[in-house]
Design a protein around this motif. Structure first.
Motif, mmCIF file in Angstrom:
data_model
loop_
_atom_site.group_PDB
_atom_site.id
_atom_site.type_symbol
_atom_site.label_atom_id
_atom_site.label_comp_id
_atom_site.label_asym_id
_atom_site.label_seq_id
_atom_site.Cartn_x
_atom_site.Cartn_y
_atom_site.Cartn_z
ATOM 1 N N LEU A 230 19.312 2.732 -13.145
ATOM 2 C CA LEU A 230 18.448 2.321 -12.156
ATOM 3 C C LEU A 230 16.913 2.802 -12.427
ATOM 4 O O LEU A 230 16.692 3.713 -12.994
ATOM 5 N N HIS A 231 15.819 1.833 -12.085
ATOM 6 C CA HIS A 231 14.504 2.132 -12.299
ATOM 7 C C HIS A 231 13.515 1.837 -11.069
ATOM 8 O O HIS A 231 13.970 0.528 -10.611
ATOM 9 N N LEU A 232 12.788 2.600 -10.567
ATOM 10 C CA LEU A 232 11.858 2.287 -9.414
ATOM 11 C C LEU A 232 10.375 1.680 -9.932
ATOM 12 O O LEU A 232 9.892 2.648 -10.526
ATOM 13 N N VAL A 233 9.883 0.836 -9.377
ATOM 14 C CA VAL A 233 8.466 0.191 -9.666
ATOM 15 C C VAL A 233 7.752 0.279 -8.486
ATOM 16 O O VAL A 233 8.455 -0.744 -7.601
ATOM 17 N N LEU A 234 6.742 0.733 -8.318
ATOM 18 C CA LEU A 234 6.027 0.837 -6.998
ATOM 19 C C LEU A 234 4.682 0.057 -7.370
ATOM 20 O O LEU A 234 3.858 0.654 -8.080
ATOM 21 N N VAL A 235 4.276 -1.040 -6.724
ATOM 22 C CA VAL A 235 3.028 -1.810 -6.895
ATOM 23 C C VAL A 235 2.353 -1.940 -5.768
ATOM 24 O O VAL A 235 3.048 -2.144 -4.537
ATOM 25 N N GLY A 236 1.123 -1.498 -5.856
ATOM 26 C CA GLY A 236 0.240 -1.352 -4.541
ATOM 27 C C GLY A 236 -0.923 -0.404 -4.722
ATOM 28 O O GLY A 236 -0.856 0.672 -5.500
ATOM 29 N N PRO A 237 -2.035 -0.582 -3.870
ATOM 30 C CA PRO A 237 -3.056 0.338 -4.063
ATOM 31 C C PRO A 237 -2.823 1.651 -3.318
ATOM 32 O O PRO A 237 -1.963 1.464 -2.317
ATOM 33 N N GLU A 238 -3.720 2.623 -3.173
ATOM 34 C CA GLU A 238 -3.671 3.709 -2.368
ATOM 35 C C GLU A 238 -4.100 3.310 -1.092
ATOM 36 O O GLU A 238 -4.967 2.397 -0.850
ATOM 37 N N GLY A 239 -3.616 4.010 -0.141
ATOM 38 C CA GLY A 239 -3.955 3.670 1.323
ATOM 39 C C GLY A 239 -4.983 4.477 1.419
ATOM 40 O O GLY A 239 -6.132 4.197 2.058
ATOM 41 N N ASP A 240 -5.060 5.781 1.349
ATOM 42 C CA ASP A 240 -6.153 6.780 1.409
ATOM 43 C C ASP A 240 -6.374 7.476 0.074
ATOM 44 O O ASP A 240 -5.291 7.452 -0.674
ATOM 45 N N ALA A 241 -7.555 8.090 -0.121
ATOM 46 C CA ALA A 241 -7.658 8.833 -1.474
ATOM 47 C C ALA A 241 -6.682 9.846 -1.592
ATOM 48 O O ALA A 241 -6.335 10.695 -0.669
ATOM 49 N N GLY A 242 -5.990 9.960 -2.730
ATOM 50 C CA GLY A 242 -5.158 10.984 -3.195
ATOM 51 C C GLY A 242 -3.625 10.807 -2.791
ATOM 52 O O GLY A 242 -2.580 11.451 -3.171
ATOM 53 N N ASP A 243 -3.519 9.531 -2.434
ATOM 54 C CA ASP A 243 -2.069 9.080 -2.010
ATOM 55 C C ASP A 243 -1.153 8.954 -3.254
ATOM 56 O O ASP A 243 0.186 9.283 -3.250
ATOM 57 N N LYS A 244 -1.686 8.612 -4.504
ATOM 58 C CA LYS A 244 -1.258 8.404 -5.615
ATOM 59 C C LYS A 244 -0.594 9.698 -6.341
ATOM 60 O O LYS A 244 0.736 9.857 -6.569
ATOM 61 N N ARG B 283 0.935 -1.151 -0.059
ATOM 62 C CA ARG B 283 0.076 -0.036 0.027
ATOM 63 C C ARG B 283 0.832 1.254 -0.153
ATOM 64 O O ARG B 283 1.850 1.184 0.771
ATOM 65 N N LEU B 284 0.709 2.187 -0.875
ATOM 66 C CA LEU B 284 1.335 3.470 -0.866
ATOM 67 C C LEU B 284 1.370 4.086 0.309
ATOM 68 O O LEU B 284 0.321 4.291 1.077
ATOM 69 N N TYR B 285 2.662 4.599 0.837
ATOM 70 C CA TYR B 285 2.892 5.420 1.971
ATOM 71 C C TYR B 285 2.815 4.460 3.191
ATOM 72 O O TYR B 285 3.380 4.862 4.228
ATOM 73 N N ALA B 286 2.491 3.295 3.105
ATOM 74 C CA ALA B 286 2.869 2.361 4.156
ATOM 75 C C ALA B 286 3.963 1.524 4.212
ATOM 76 O O ALA B 286 4.360 1.179 5.336
ATOM 77 N N LYS B 287 4.815 1.486 3.014
ATOM 78 C CA LYS B 287 5.903 0.615 2.788
ATOM 79 C C LYS B 287 7.189 1.475 2.662
ATOM 80 O O LYS B 287 8.162 1.061 2.293
ATOM 81 N N GLY B 288 7.107 2.775 2.902
ATOM 82 C CA GLY B 288 8.210 3.685 2.934
ATOM 83 C C GLY B 288 8.613 4.060 1.324
ATOM 84 O O GLY B 288 9.871 4.378 1.159
ATOM 85 N N GLN B 289 7.606 4.144 0.645
ATOM 86 C CA GLN B 289 7.958 4.622 -0.764
ATOM 87 C C GLN B 289 8.461 5.608 -0.993
ATOM 88 O O GLN B 289 9.125 6.026 -1.856
ATOM 89 N N GLU B 290 8.024 6.698 0.079
ATOM 90 C CA GLU B 290 8.549 8.193 -0.190
ATOM 91 C C GLU B 290 10.090 8.175 0.242
ATOM 92 O O GLU B 290 10.722 9.175 -0.364
ATOM 93 N N MET B 291 10.421 7.228 1.028
ATOM 94 C CA MET B 291 11.987 7.322 1.482
ATOM 95 C C MET B 291 12.622 6.881 0.362
ATOM 96 O O MET B 291 13.872 7.443 0.104
ATOM 97 N N MET B 292 12.101 6.046 -0.350
ATOM 98 C CA MET B 292 12.893 5.263 -1.489
ATOM 99 C C MET B 292 12.925 6.321 -2.835
ATOM 100 O O MET B 292 14.004 6.360 -3.309
ATOM 101 N N VAL B 293 11.859 7.099 -2.860
ATOM 102 C CA VAL B 293 12.130 8.375 -3.884
ATOM 103 C C VAL B 293 12.730 9.267 -3.391
ATOM 104 O O VAL B 293 13.678 9.811 -4.420
ATOM 105 N N ALA B 294 13.010 9.584 -2.269
ATOM 106 C CA ALA B 294 14.225 10.696 -1.452
ATOM 107 C C ALA B 294 15.473 10.121 -1.940
ATOM 108 O O ALA B 294 16.235 11.068 -2.191
ATOM 109 N N ALA B 295 15.605 8.976 -1.739
ATOM 110 C CA ALA B 295 16.952 8.431 -1.995
ATOM 111 C C ALA B 295 17.517 8.149 -3.523
ATOM 112 O O ALA B 295 18.801 7.973 -3.854
#
Length: 413
Positions: A257-271, A234-246
């Motif tokens: 390098l390429h980053l792939v994020l698989v998972g649904p939104e946790g809350d509306a607007g997370d994506k 789930r977006l924002y639940a698994k530290g995706q924002e930290m990986m983007v920052a790094a």
């Protein structure tokens, strides 16, 4: 008068005994979860119900109508009993659940969410002789999350010991938290790890793995030579924002390098919020947001490693799935992650939020003449651990043993 041989008498008595003693009947189990979501708890409980049914355990599911659970039960052939619960004290839900228990006569009522436990308890109390044995059915609550059972902690612990047969913990981390917070005995909180269908996953150097890898990368328009970091959850639940920052600093040294994020939104607007962070970091062309996917085993071969950075984690199913695919993993050194990942054997455990440690671990796996061999070594060990410890068959074995013990030995409550 004819002589009767004592050994013949003993043999006849033994045969008669074998004829009259019937094997214990398979347990009847009623699952309860009225959530409307389609997350890990819902998906995993359905898989358990399917596997138990295949072992001749009678399983039904009380769930909200027109939800993922009810629809999936229908697709899988699991009886679904509509149950709408507005809150944990909804009288209509309690009466409805009591009528289901009275009709289905389960030996065990297995509750998969805390909010449904009190209604299940009250419903079972309304039914005289609710199980086939004429006794009240056993109540189990499955602690899928790393959270307390309730507050105040001491009173909650007393309450569950008095009313439940067991509290199932999905990891040692969850068990220890429950034992400490609620002062529960070890035997009352058995650990039953989550498991996966290992046969659904492929490993490197197999034809199917190569086909899946090429197909997923083609779909995402990622070059075959790119070094792909995957994140699942789930977006924002698994530290995706930290990986983007790094990512920007890593790309300066490793432009493939390429980053792939698989998972649904946790809350509306997370994506959209995550897209904003990606744009601010200037890495839009290096990040793919794949969204919710049902074909995780087909996607994982496209990755070269998996990163999993939750702040809290009860288990870490995404880690097990990656390990089953032969991927090295990098995870936060917390909760269930620290139980699934063996540091420097199947991947690396890093302090949560430590960006330097994250970058160093990734660099170790993608850079230098020995990086490919390191990924292979860690991936192979992770694959072995997944097969040794985290198959769904092992989980179902433990559940079936628990159900059977409770039904055959009622005093074990």
């Amino acid at each position: 008068m004819p002589t009767v041989n004592s050994s013949d008498m003993h043999e006849r008595a033994s045969r008669q005994s074998r004829k009259t003693v019937k094997p214990p009947a398979a347990p009847r189990v009623l699952y309860v979860a009225t959530s409307s979501g389609e997350g890990g708890i819902e998906r995993h409980s359905i898989r358990l119900a399917e596997r138990l049914r295949d072992r001749d355990v009678t399983v039904g599911y009380c769930c909200a109508p027109n939800t993922f659970l009810s629809q999936t039960c229908g697709e899988c052939g699991i009886p679904a009993y509509p149950l709408v619960s507005r809150n944990s004290g909804d009288p209509a839900a309690i009466v409805r659940l009591a009528s289901i228990i009275r009709r289905e006569r389960p030996d065990v009522v297995h509750v998969h969410s805390r909010r449904d436990y009190v209604p299940a308890l009250l419903a079972a109390g309304l039914v005289r002789g609710g199980s086939r044995s004429g006794r009240k059915p056993h109540l189990l609550i499955h602690s899928h999350l790393d959270k307390p059972l309730g507050e105040p902690h001491a009173l909650s612990g007393w309450f569950f010991q008095k009313t439940a047969s067991r509290v199932i913990a999905v990891s040692a981390a969850v068990q220890q938290r429950l034992l400490q917070l609620h002062n529960l005995p070890d035997s009352f909180v058995p650990i039953i790890h989550n498991g996966i269908d290992l046969g659904a996953f492929t490993t490197p150097n197999t034809l199917m793995h190569g086909l899946r890898r090429a197909g997923a990368r083609l779909t995402w328009r990622i070059e075959s030579k790119a070094m792909v970091i995957g994140m699942v959850g789930r977006l924002y639940a698994k530290g995706q924002e930290m990986m983007v920052a790094a990512l920007p600093a890593l790309l300066k040294k490793h432009p493939s390098l390429h980053l792939v994020l698989v998972g649904p939104e946790g809350d509306a607007g997370d994506k959209q919020r995550l897209k904003g962070l990606i744009a601010e970091a200037g890495v839009t062309d290096k990040v793919t947001i794949a969204g919710r996917r049902e074909d995780i085993p087909e996607l994982l071969p496209a990755f070269d490693l998996l990163v999993h950075l939750p702040k809290t984690e009860s288990f870490g199913l995404a880690l097990v799935e990656a390990m089953a695919t032969g991927l090295p993993v990098i995870a936060s050194n917390i909760g269930g992650c620290a139980e699934v990942v063996r540091d420097d054997q199947s991947g690396y455990l890093i302090p949560h939020g430590d960006m330097t440690a994250l970058s160093e671990a990734i660099t170790r796996l993608i850079s230098g003449p020995h990086a490919a061999a390191l990924r292979t070594r860690l991936g192979q060990r992770g694959h072995d651990i997944a097969w040794e410890c985290f198959s769904i068959e092992q989980q179902v074995d433990r559940l079936e043993e628990l159900y059977t013990a409770l039904v055959q030995f009622p005093g074990s409550r």
